[in-house]
Structure formats: structure tokens, C-alpha cells
Write an enzyme that holds these catalytic residues in place. Sequence first.
Site, PDB file in Angstrom:
ATOM      1  CE  LYS A   1      -4.426  -0.982   2.156  1.00 25.21           C
ATOM      2  NZ  LYS A   1      -5.226  -0.806   3.365  1.00 25.21           N
TER       3      LYS A   1
ATOM      4  CE1 TYR B   1      -6.137 -10.732  11.109  1.00 25.19           C
ATOM      5  CE2 TYR B   1      -4.595  -8.941  11.353  1.00 25.19           C
ATOM      6  CZ  TYR B   1      -5.492  -9.635  10.593  1.00 25.19           C
ATOM      7  OH  TYR B   1      -5.757  -9.240   9.324  1.00 25.19           O
TER       8      TYR B   1
END
Length: 190
Positions: free
Chosen positions: A78, A184
Amino acid sequence: NPFERLLTPKLPRKLPNFLYPEEAAKLLELPDTSSPLGQRDRAILEVLYGTGLRVTEICRMNQGDMDFEEKEIRVLGKGNKERIVIFGRQAGEAAQNYLQNGRPKLASGTKLNALFLSRKGGRLSPRQVERIVSSLARRAGLQKKVTPHTLRHSFATHLLEGGADLRMVQELLGHASLSTTQVYTHVTRE
């Protein structure tokens, strides 16, 4: 104005969708590696699951981006940020098999440097990779929606369940902020 000091309510954060190790294994074993497309599909699944790459990152990969000796991939992520990602034995073997046996048959005379090629020899688009992954997941009998991003979530979740450091996972995923990776930790508590 009475609304100036009013705060909007925080939306609950949705936990990422991931595969359990047995489901991931079932999916990875599905492609028929006796055909060029099966070799490509196995390599795509292994690289996605074994590295946590984004679908756009895997689509941008060129042949020279994987260093099989060092077990590293140079990735353009990105914001055009470059990072190095490591890969394991299964991803390396699947990618080498595809490069040696499947890719030459799909290339059919094209000089394109893309690592993963379509049936007609062009660079795969993110949408094509999404269709490949979801189609294989349905054929594997998985009862949930599976996308390339599901494999990325599975990679991160399984690393943390295995005792990996949160900062290391952040680096591998290419997250700018640790708070993005921290989601996560909620999944692994399950």
C-alpha cells in the site's frame, strides 16, 4: 449549537473472517497440480496463506520478486511502500513447480514478466484471484465465504496462535499501525 459537543457512538469492530488450520489444509490441497492452471492455483493459495500478502500485492508480483535461496519476496505494498516478506517451504515448492512447469505453458509466447498469469497469458487481476480462491473454497466444501483476504487473516491468526510476536506480524503484514494488527489478538483468544 447543542450538537457541537455530541460524540458519535463507536461502532463495534467486526472480527476478521479466518480459516481453521484444517480448513486451510483442505483448501491448499484441492488444486490439481497435474495441469498448468492447477499448479498456478496451488502456488497462489500457498503464497497468499504462507505470506499474508494482499491480493493486489500478489497480482503485482513479477518473476524476479521471489528469491528462492533467501526465501524472501520483494513486495510493493500500500502506498507504493516496498517491504520484504519471508515464505516457507510449501509456498516455495508450489511457486517453483508453477514457474518451471505451469507458467511456461500459460505464457504461450508472451514476454510479460508477471509471475501469475491468466489462462490467456495476461497478468491476473485482483478480481480474477478472488474468483479463483472463492471457487476453490466452494469446491473444498468450506461453509463460509473465503477470499484472498481470508487467507491473509488466517496467516496472521495462525502466527499469533503459534506464539509469534505482534510486532513481527505487523511487519509481515505491512501494517503502518500496531492497532490494525491487534485485532488478531482478539481472534486468537477464541
